[in-house]
Design an enzyme around this catalytic site. Structure first.
Site, PDB file in Angstrom:
ATOM      1  N   GLU A  29       1.131  -1.099  -0.074  1.00 51.64           N
ATOM      2  CA  GLU A  29      -0.305   0.441  -0.132  1.00 51.64           C
ATOM      3  C   GLU A  29       1.321   1.536  -0.415  1.00 51.64           C
ATOM      4  O   GLU A  29       1.950   1.785   1.099  1.00 51.64           O
ATOM      5  CB  GLU A  29      -1.036  -0.128   1.013  1.00 51.64           C
ATOM      6  CG  GLU A  29      -2.366  -1.286   1.154  1.00 51.64           C
ATOM      7  CD  GLU A  29      -2.502  -1.625   2.475  1.00 51.64           C
ATOM      8  OE1 GLU A  29      -2.423  -0.672   3.294  1.00 51.64           O
ATOM      9  OE2 GLU A  29      -2.557  -2.869   3.175  1.00 51.64           O
ATOM     10  N   GLU A  60      -4.434  -6.624   3.091  1.00 51.72           N
ATOM     11  CA  GLU A  60      -3.095  -7.172   3.023  1.00 51.72           C
ATOM     12  C   GLU A  60      -3.201  -8.893   3.182  1.00 51.72           C
ATOM     13  O   GLU A  60      -2.183  -9.167   2.386  1.00 51.72           O
ATOM     14  CB  GLU A  60      -3.054  -6.972   4.934  1.00 51.72           C
ATOM     15  CG  GLU A  60      -2.913  -5.336   5.578  1.00 51.72           C
ATOM     16  CD  GLU A  60      -3.802  -4.636   5.321  1.00 51.72           C
ATOM     17  OE1 GLU A  60      -5.185  -5.554   5.207  1.00 51.72           O
ATOM     18  OE2 GLU A  60      -3.729  -3.952   5.103  1.00 51.72           O
ATOM     19  N   GLN A  82       1.874  -1.550   5.810  1.00 54.11           N
ATOM     20  CA  GLN A  82       1.734  -0.589   6.331  1.00 54.11           C
ATOM     21  C   GLN A  82       2.592  -0.526   7.445  1.00 54.11           C
ATOM     22  O   GLN A  82       3.266   0.356   8.204  1.00 54.11           O
ATOM     23  CB  GLN A  82       1.204   0.350   5.662  1.00 54.11           C
ATOM     24  CG  GLN A  82       1.502   1.937   5.777  1.00 54.11           C
ATOM     25  CD  GLN A  82       0.931   2.320   4.787  1.00 54.11           C
ATOM     26  OE1 GLN A  82      -1.194   2.907   5.802  1.00 54.11           O
ATOM     27  NE2 GLN A  82       0.384   3.227   3.518  1.00 54.11           N
ATOM     28  N   PHE A  83       1.832  -0.871   8.365  1.00 52.97           N
ATOM     29  CA  PHE A  83       2.250  -1.154  10.070  1.00 52.97           C
ATOM     30  C   PHE A  83       1.850  -2.804  10.101  1.00 52.97           C
ATOM     31  O   PHE A  83       1.125  -3.044  10.164  1.00 52.97           O
ATOM     32  CB  PHE A  83       1.152   0.333  10.346  1.00 52.97           C
ATOM     33  CG  PHE A  83       1.760   0.960  10.327  1.00 52.97           C
ATOM     34  CD1 PHE A  83       1.933   1.819  11.524  1.00 52.97           C
ATOM     35  CD2 PHE A  83       1.335   1.938   9.268  1.00 52.97           C
ATOM     36  CE1 PHE A  83       2.164   3.549  11.515  1.00 52.97           C
ATOM     37  CE2 PHE A  83       1.069   3.198   9.189  1.00 52.97           C
ATOM     38  CZ  PHE A  83       1.663   4.357  10.575  1.00 52.97           C
ATOM     39  N   ALA A  84       2.921  -2.795  10.644  1.00 50.98           N
ATOM     40  CA  ALA A  84       2.573  -4.588  11.554  1.00 50.98           C
ATOM     41  C   ALA A  84       1.442  -4.610  12.057  1.00 50.98           C
ATOM     42  O   ALA A  84       0.605  -5.990  11.904  1.00 50.98           O
ATOM     43  CB  ALA A  84       3.771  -4.432  12.789  1.00 50.98           C
ATOM     44  N   ASP A  85       0.417  -3.008  12.940  1.00 51.54           N
ATOM     45  CA  ASP A  85      -0.982  -3.666  13.869  1.00 51.54           C
ATOM     46  C   ASP A  85      -1.617  -3.850  12.344  1.00 51.54           C
ATOM     47  O   ASP A  85      -2.967  -4.415  12.815  1.00 51.54           O
ATOM     48  CB  ASP A  85      -0.572  -2.168  13.726  1.00 51.54           C
ATOM     49  CG  ASP A  85       0.292  -1.741  14.374  1.00 51.54           C
ATOM     50  OD1 ASP A  85      -0.588  -1.585  15.969  1.00 51.54           O
ATOM     51  OD2 ASP A  85       0.637  -0.936  13.877  1.00 51.54           O
ATOM     52  N   TYR A  86      -1.022  -3.943  10.898  1.00 49.19           N
ATOM     53  CA  TYR A  86      -2.215  -4.452  10.475  1.00 49.19           C
ATOM     54  C   TYR A  86      -2.381  -5.558   9.307  1.00 49.19           C
ATOM     55  O   TYR A  86      -2.940  -5.667   8.412  1.00 49.19           O
ATOM     56  CB  TYR A  86      -1.689  -3.405   8.670  1.00 49.19           C
ATOM     57  CG  TYR A  86      -2.533  -2.016   9.540  1.00 49.19           C
ATOM     58  CD1 TYR A  86      -3.352  -1.320   9.782  1.00 49.19           C
ATOM     59  CD2 TYR A  86      -2.053  -0.748   8.134  1.00 49.19           C
ATOM     60  CE1 TYR A  86      -4.006  -0.717  11.004  1.00 49.19           C
ATOM     61  CE2 TYR A  86      -2.502   0.789   8.291  1.00 49.19           C
ATOM     62  CZ  TYR A  86      -3.443   0.790   9.306  1.00 49.19           C
ATOM     63  OH  TYR A  86      -3.231   2.077  10.608  1.00 49.19           O
ATOM     64  N   ILE A  87      -1.824  -6.294   9.542  1.00 46.49           N
ATOM     65  CA  ILE A  87      -0.688  -7.888   9.642  1.00 46.49           C
ATOM     66  C   ILE A  87      -2.195  -8.805   9.533  1.00 46.49           C
ATOM     67  O   ILE A  87      -2.031  -9.763   9.091  1.00 46.49           O
ATOM     68  CB  ILE A  87       0.327  -7.887   9.732  1.00 46.49           C
ATOM     69  CG1 ILE A  87       1.046  -8.586   8.598  1.00 46.49           C
ATOM     70  CG2 ILE A  87       0.454  -9.001  11.335  1.00 46.49           C
ATOM     71  CD1 ILE A  87       2.625  -9.129   8.691  1.00 46.49           C
ATOM     72  N   HIS A 129      -0.869   1.568  15.864  1.00 44.17           N
ATOM     73  CA  HIS A 129       0.387   1.830  14.619  1.00 44.17           C
ATOM     74  C   HIS A 129       1.393   1.576  15.663  1.00 44.17           C
ATOM     75  O   HIS A 129       2.283   2.470  15.686  1.00 44.17           O
ATOM     76  CB  HIS A 129       0.430   3.468  14.515  1.00 44.17           C
ATOM     77  CG  HIS A 129      -1.282   3.599  13.563  1.00 44.17           C
ATOM     78  ND1 HIS A 129      -1.954   4.128  13.967  1.00 44.17           N
ATOM     79  CD2 HIS A 129      -1.161   3.801  11.903  1.00 44.17           C
ATOM     80  CE1 HIS A 129      -2.902   4.976  12.866  1.00 44.17           C
ATOM     81  NE2 HIS A 129      -2.165   4.303  12.217  1.00 44.17           N
TER      82      HIS A 129
END
Lengths: 337, 415
Positions: A29, A60, A82-87, A129
């Site tokens: 992204e 993702e 984009q952020f590990a939190d979005y994995i 984040h």
């Protein structure tokens, strides 16, 4: 050699490997035209073209799933979450697919992908984040998990990760993208330009996965850390006045148990630090392995310094963050025990 | 592309979408069809989906070029109600402008504006009942403002100060207001869409009369959650409005990267057998009318509707974003559907129910109101003022604090 921050070092790793291997593709992204929200892929689309560096839909699971398919074709995808939190929407593709593809196909297929994801807190990113999800991945058989702590290591490790034929989760602590943050958030950040590990070769080099680095030799106790916490632990050792041997694990799976065991067998004492929450964190695995390998050498209980078992808060970020004061206290406890 | 690309044995080529204009280029909306207002019929609310197939590819508009309300979709809204809507949109904008300044002053960490999209949240809130449950994304602050929730409460959340009902836990703008039936905003994308469907299914299970509504952006339609939502909504004919706010940009990715190059987002509905309506999102009256139609349909047990609201994200994605790096700076000014505040203002002036002088006076009044609310919020502190004692860090992880958290709290306090 050039002076690079971690973002530039990662960019250089991508650039160098893409130049050497036409099968490497980079996507995620905002990574294409814009060059990523943290700028890690800046300039790559212009240099290598839109079919090798491109933006993706916000999906993702789709990013990882298509990367697996490209890997099956013979490409070597390097993808950014984009952020590990979005994995987490990609979890099934990572855990059930990428991690087991080689095993379930008897070696007939494999997933040579590298999943880059900025992780960690310290930027007032709140619970979406700031997370450090490494332990979730180290528990999955078939995934390698890497987290660098300097620009020099980031480049060498990322090149090794990209060239690895197995899937690698490459977590980038975003708080140290620009400098070796030591946990003293009230002080100005020292830029990487003033740190020896900010000197990075412009060309190709590898740091093999599974090799820890002793970043501070010491005799009194062994400190195991990775990512941002390496710098926090170095500061804590100075502040505690403890002659600590600080080991930067760099790679969690595979783990350099030999370096760890040699050190703990020498010092007889061990403190483990990570930013992620405590229960089931990677520190628990480290404690178990140190205990297995070094029990008869231990002179004190091993201590863990970690984030609390809560979601990462916004306002109480620095109460959550295991800063140098907490690490120093644990070091003293263990040395004095 | 040469024709050889399509001949037998041709080398395959990967298509990667590209927006029509990048920084330094002239904004180009030539591919966007803006049909005249008032030309589309307003179908009965019990129409079957196959009879509604033109709507996902059309654009429902009520306000014409002179901002007169025309056609069968024109809603029966009194001038008083329209003025209230204008006021709520202007208040949303004034609030956003002030909060951006506050963030730039370092009083908080982060902010997200909804500039240019105010009609979406405000007109939709107007068309729903106060008891209807809202599952928003992070850019529908206008819903809470339209439901007259005090700005000072939102500001306290933005400051993570002692007045913050979320106890400093959430990133600014990730509000949660149960009193206004406004669900806790997640920072993760699209998760609220199936949750809204679940709430609506529960309302149906219990024989309630309330419906649910949710919002995602064009970019988020790519997430699996959006497809879960549509599938469940279709299977159970859930009383829910699923809104896609197509504001053209997902951070730096134009809507083509969400699949908008060859079809519309409303057209996704067709594959699920759900009605899809596409509406001029900057037309307050059209947004209201379409939402009212879908709400009425849901309330009468005719099931869910997918609504695509075509608008433009006039501001940056967030205070962490710089759009000048990826889109022409004057693109917002060239947006063919104009500005929602300006259009409703001109409509009211055309009705003889508003004037430039009144508009200016209202803008000043709202700015003063926002400033007064801000003084009240700042009196409680800005980011850095602890929102509560440190024990609150450990509260609400579970209903009751388990022993391991009690031990960690004791460790923290003893540190």
């Amino acid at each position: 050699m050039a002076s690079m921050n971690m973002i530039q070092a990662i960019n250089s790793a991508l650039d160098v490997t893409m130049g050497r291997d036409p099968d490497i593709v980079v996507f995620g992204e905002d990574v294409g035209y814009f060059g990523g929200v943290f700028r890690c892929t800046a300039g790559l689309q212009k240099k290598y073209g839109k079919t090798r560096v491109f933006d993706t839909p916000i999906a993702e699971g789709g990013i990882v799933g298509t990367a697996i398919g490209m890997g099956a074709y013979g490409l070597r995808p390097v993808i950014e979450i984009q952020f590990a939190d979005y994995i987490y929407p990609a979890f099934d593709q990572l855990v059930s697919e990428a991690a087991r593809l080689r095993y379930r196909s008897g070696g007939g297929f494999h997933a040579p992908l590298t999943v880059r994801a900025p992780c960690g807190g310290g930027i007032f990113g709140g619970q979406t984040h700031s997370q450090s999800p490494e332990a979730i991945f180290t528990h999955v058989c078939g995934l390698k998990t890497v987290m660098p702590s300097t620009p020099y290591d980031a480049k060498g490790l990322l090149i090794a990760a990209i060239e690895d034929d197995d899937p690698v989760i490459f977590l980038e602590p975003k708080r140290i993208y620009n400098g070796p943050f030591d946990g003293h958030h009230e002080r100005p950040l020292t830029p990487w330009a003033k740190h020896p590990a900010g000197e990075v070769p412009e060309d190709y080099y590898r740091i093999e996965l599974g090799q820890a680095s002793i970043v501070r030799p010491g005799a009194q106790l062994t400190v195991l850390a990775y990512g941002t916490m390496v710098h926090v632990c170095l500061a804590a050792a100075e502040e505690a006045g403890v002659d600590a041997e600080v080991i930067d694990l760099r790679s969690l799976v595979p783990l350099d148990l030999d370096t760890i065991a040699r050190s703990v067998q020498k010092t007889g004492r061990c403190v483990i630090a990570h930013e992620a929450s405590r229960t089931g964190g990677f520190g628990a695995e480290l404690m178990a392995q140190v205990q297995e390998a070094c029990f008869w050498h231990l002179e004190a209980p091993i201590e863990r310094v970690t984030g609390w078992d809560t979601p990462y808060p916004h306002a109480f970020e620095w109460t959550y963050f295991p800063g140098p004061a907490r690490v120093a206290k644990a070091m003293k406890n263990v040395v004095e025990a | 592309m040469t024709s050889s690309a399509h001949e037998p044995g041709a080398a395959l080529r990967l298509h990667v979408p590209e927006p029509k204009a990048r920084p330094g280029e002239v904004p180009d909306f030539s591919g966007m069809s803006v049909p005249p207002a008032g030309t589309l019929a307003r179908p009965p609310i019990d129409a079957d989906e196959p009879a509604l197939r033109e709507y996902p590819y059309a654009l429902i508009r009520v306000l014409d070029d002179a901002q007169r309300a025309v056609g069968p979709w024109a809603p029966a809204l009194t001038p008083e109600r329209l003025r209230a809507g204008l006021r709520h949109m202007m208040l949303t904008r004034a609030f956003d402008d002030r909060m951006l300044r506050v963030q730039r002053q370092g009083k908080t960490s982060f902010y997200m504006k909804s500039t240019g999209e105010e009609a979406v949240a405000v007109a939709q809130a107007y068309a729903l009942d106060d008891g209807d449950m809202l599952f928003p994304s992070y850019r529908q602050q206008g819903l809470l403002i339209a439901r007259d929730w005090p700005l000072v409460d939102l500001m306290c959340q933005i400051f993570s100060n002692p007045g913050d009902r979320l106890k400093g836990r959430q990133l600014p703008v990730m509000y949660s207001v149960p009193e206004k039936n406004f669900f806790s905003i997640s920072g993760n994308l699209g998760t609220q869409f199936p949750q809204a469907v679940g709430w609506a299914m529960a309302s149906a299970i219990k024989g309630d009369t309330r419906i649910a509504a949710s919002w995602v952006g064009d970019g988020t339609t790519a997430e699996g959650d959006v497809h879960y939502a549509l599938t469940f909504a279709a299977v159970y004919q859930a009383p829910v409005l699923l809104n896609v706010v197509n504001n053209q940009w997902a951070i730096s990715s134009f809507q083509g990267f969400a699949g908008g190059e060859r079809t519309t987002f409303a057209a996704r509905a067709i594959g699920y057998g759900v009605p899809g309506l596409r509406v001029d999102g900057n037309d307050f009256l059209a947004v209201y009318a379409v939402t009212q139609w879908a709400a009425e349909r849901a309330r009468r047990n005719y099931g869910p509707t997918l609504i695509e609201l075509v608008t433009y994200r006039a501001a940056a994605h967030s205070t962490s974003d710089d759009p000048s790096a990826y889109r022409p700076q004057d693109e917002a000014a060239r947006w063919p559907l104009g500005d929602p505040v300006e259009r409703l203002k001109q409509h009211l002036i055309g009705l003889g129910a508003w004037s430039e002088a009144q508009h200016e006076a209202l803008a000043r009044e709202l700015e003063e109101h926002v400033k007064a609310q801000l003084r009240e919020a700042e009196a409680l502190g800005t980011l850095g003022t602890p929102p509560a004692g440190v024990e609150s860090l450990f509260e609400d992880v579970f209903k009751d604090m388990p022993p391991h958290l009690q031990r960690q709290l004791a460790e923290l306090k003893g540190a």
